[in-house]
Motif scaffolding. Structure first.
Motif, mmCIF file in Angstrom:
data_model
loop_
_atom_site.group_PDB
_atom_site.id
_atom_site.type_symbol
_atom_site.label_atom_id
_atom_site.label_comp_id
_atom_site.label_asym_id
_atom_site.label_seq_id
_atom_site.Cartn_x
_atom_site.Cartn_y
_atom_site.Cartn_z
ATOM 1 N N HIS A 250 41.496 3.774 49.023
ATOM 2 C CA HIS A 250 41.467 2.432 48.430
ATOM 3 C C HIS A 250 40.367 2.338 47.381
ATOM 4 O O HIS A 250 40.552 1.742 46.309
ATOM 5 C CB HIS A 250 41.248 1.379 49.517
ATOM 6 C CG HIS A 250 41.267 -0.029 49.010
ATOM 7 N ND1 HIS A 250 40.119 -0.688 48.618
ATOM 8 C CD2 HIS A 250 42.295 -0.903 48.817
ATOM 9 C CE1 HIS A 250 40.429 -1.907 48.211
ATOM 10 N NE2 HIS A 250 41.747 -2.055 48.319
ATOM 11 N N HIS A 251 39.223 2.931 47.665
ATOM 12 C CA HIS A 251 38.098 2.886 46.737
ATOM 13 C C HIS A 251 38.368 3.698 45.474
ATOM 14 O O HIS A 251 38.018 3.264 44.364
ATOM 15 C CB HIS A 251 36.838 3.412 47.427
ATOM 16 C CG HIS A 251 35.645 3.511 46.527
ATOM 17 N ND1 HIS A 251 34.921 2.402 46.134
ATOM 18 C CD2 HIS A 251 35.066 4.585 45.915
ATOM 19 C CE1 HIS A 251 33.943 2.783 45.340
ATOM 20 N NE2 HIS A 251 34.008 4.104 45.194
ATOM 21 N N GLU B 167 27.084 7.365 44.077
ATOM 22 C CA GLU B 167 28.383 7.686 43.484
ATOM 23 C C GLU B 167 28.191 8.066 42.033
ATOM 24 O O GLU B 167 27.441 7.430 41.294
ATOM 25 C CB GLU B 167 29.352 6.507 43.588
ATOM 26 C CG GLU B 167 30.729 6.825 43.021
ATOM 27 C CD GLU B 167 31.765 5.748 43.296
ATOM 28 O OE1 GLU B 167 32.975 6.031 43.133
ATOM 29 O OE2 GLU B 167 31.373 4.621 43.656
ATOM 30 N N ALA C 117 39.973 4.398 53.711
ATOM 31 C CA ALA C 117 39.046 3.592 52.911
ATOM 32 C C ALA C 117 38.757 4.265 51.568
ATOM 33 O O ALA C 117 38.686 3.600 50.523
ATOM 34 C CB ALA C 117 37.746 3.378 53.679
ATOM 35 N N LEU C 118 38.607 5.588 51.576
ATOM 36 C CA LEU C 118 38.335 6.321 50.337
ATOM 37 C C LEU C 118 39.499 6.210 49.354
ATOM 38 O O LEU C 118 39.297 6.070 48.144
ATOM 39 C CB LEU C 118 38.046 7.788 50.653
ATOM 40 C CG LEU C 118 36.714 8.079 51.335
ATOM 41 C CD1 LEU C 118 36.673 9.523 51.832
ATOM 42 C CD2 LEU C 118 35.550 7.821 50.382
ATOM 43 N N ILE D 60 28.192 2.771 50.361
ATOM 44 C CA ILE D 60 28.049 3.872 49.401
ATOM 45 C C ILE D 60 26.577 4.033 49.036
ATOM 46 O O ILE D 60 25.951 3.128 48.475
ATOM 47 C CB ILE D 60 28.905 3.615 48.152
ATOM 48 C CG1 ILE D 60 30.389 3.544 48.543
ATOM 49 C CG2 ILE D 60 28.678 4.711 47.107
ATOM 50 C CD1 ILE D 60 31.297 3.138 47.404
ATOM 51 N N PRO E 13 41.832 -1.443 52.558
ATOM 52 C CA PRO E 13 40.591 -2.075 52.075
ATOM 53 C C PRO E 13 39.533 -2.163 53.164
ATOM 54 O O PRO E 13 39.219 -3.233 53.689
ATOM 55 C CB PRO E 13 41.066 -3.458 51.623
ATOM 56 C CG PRO E 13 42.238 -3.751 52.511
ATOM 57 C CD PRO E 13 42.918 -2.422 52.736
ATOM 58 N N LEU F 200 33.004 0.196 52.592
ATOM 59 C CA LEU F 200 32.251 1.439 52.594
ATOM 60 C C LEU F 200 30.791 1.150 52.245
ATOM 61 O O LEU F 200 30.516 0.347 51.359
ATOM 62 C CB LEU F 200 32.816 2.429 51.571
ATOM 63 C CG LEU F 200 34.180 3.045 51.858
ATOM 64 C CD1 LEU F 200 34.660 3.830 50.649
ATOM 65 C CD2 LEU F 200 34.113 3.942 53.089
#
Length: 319
Positions: free
Chosen positions: A118-119, A86, A115-116, A83, A78, A81
């Motif tokens: 988790h996202h 998206e 991180a990606l 962003i 976690p 980010l």
């Protein structure tokens, strides 16, 4: 993640091999991936598994029914980010300085890739979790990430043919008189595995365009446009013309305090502990929708602080 698509072989494809016809029907997927699906029986011709070299007649029904395997066996973490954009097919991230993009020796976790995952957990089914290009750990700014396999294939191809516009802000040592272009092939350093070097005989072609934004008594603020995207390209190219990036630990040659610099500028230069490089603009045509996209990332606080110190010192010198 699964792929389930159907198409009909056009009559004009008669005589082609099945793998060739498949590549023309589904250009969003790489030829190697399609060939693998044929071998696994996940790409069929009129409901049958056939060898890749089977000749088609035109009019056959082609079906893809494939499960995408986990390609990125890393842990989701976690990590926040930033962003910028998206949609269903891609992400645009504003990466902070200090964040490693991909796990490697000494950086097994705490990376952008973690991180990606988790996202968007589905990114585990894509090569490198959808990461199609990188920024150095201490370079800040924009990079695009694919969220689907068709977007990944298309973005890799776009980068390969230089169809993604990437512009960087940088502060270099010394006073440049005018903008220009550095054309110098790059490859691994002959001794230091962490570095890249200009290698005239066996390096890969590399071209960097730069233009002046602001001149100071002993530094220059520039914009750099990449024509190619080699590892450390801007850093090596600017050092090659004897104007290394401020703060660059690999190519800068150590801290240089200009003669007559005030205390505030000296403190700013001592405190700037990364290369002064920021990926400020990213522009490309969306690989699935065809929409023209352009993104900007503002200069991070440390970069703004460096410029402010340079400007204040230059104003004092003018008086």
């Amino acid at each position: 993640m699964t792929v389930s698509q159907q198409a009909t072989v056009p009559l004009e494809a008669a005589g082609q091999r099945f793998d060739q016809a498949l590549a023309a029907l589904f250009p969003a997927y790489s030829r190697s991936r399609l060939a693998d699906w044929i071998k696994r029986g996940q790409a069929t011709l009129d409901g049958r598994s056939v060898p890749p070299r089977t000749r088609v007649h035109g009019g056959e029904r082609v079906a893809l029914a494939a499960a995408l395997e986990i390609e990125t066996p890393a842990c989701a973490e976690p990590i926040a980010l930033s962003i910028v954009h998206e949609d269903a097919h891609l992400l645009v991230i504003d990466k902070p300085a200090g964040l490693v993009v991909h796990p490697g020796a000494g950086n097994r976790d705490g990376t952008l890739l973690n991180a990606l995952l988790h996202h968007a957990p589905q990114l585990a089914a894509l090569p490198r979790a959808g990461i199609v290009h990188r920024l150095d750990k201490d370079t800040s700014g924009l990079l695009v990430v694919a969220k689907t396999l068709p977007a990944h294939t298309a973005l890799v191809a776009m980068l390969g043919r230089h169809a993604v516009e990437r512009r960087y802000a940088a502060v270099v040592e010394g006073v440049l008189i005018a903008g220009g272009t550095v054309t110098a092939p790059l490859g691994r350093h002959p001794v230091d595995r962490l570095r890249r070097a200009v290698r005239e005989d066996d390096g890969k072609p590399a071209v960097t365009h730069y233009r002046l934004r602001e001149r100071f008594p002993a530094h220059t603020y520039i914009a750099c446009q990449l024509e190619t995207g080699r590892t450390h390209q801007i850093r090596v190219h600017m050092a090659h013309i004897h104007h290394p990036l401020v703060g660059d630990p690999l190519y800068g040659g150590g801290l240089r305090l200009p003669r007559g610099a005030g205390a505030a500028l000296a403190a700013a230069l001592r405190g700037f502990r990364r290369q002064a490089l920021h990926a400020e603009q990213l522009a490309f045509v969306h690989p699935l929708t065809g929409q023209a996209l352009a993104f900007q990332a503002p200069l991070p606080a440390d970069f703004q602080g460096l410029l402010a110190a340079l400007r204040a010192d230059a104003a004092g010198a003018d008086r």
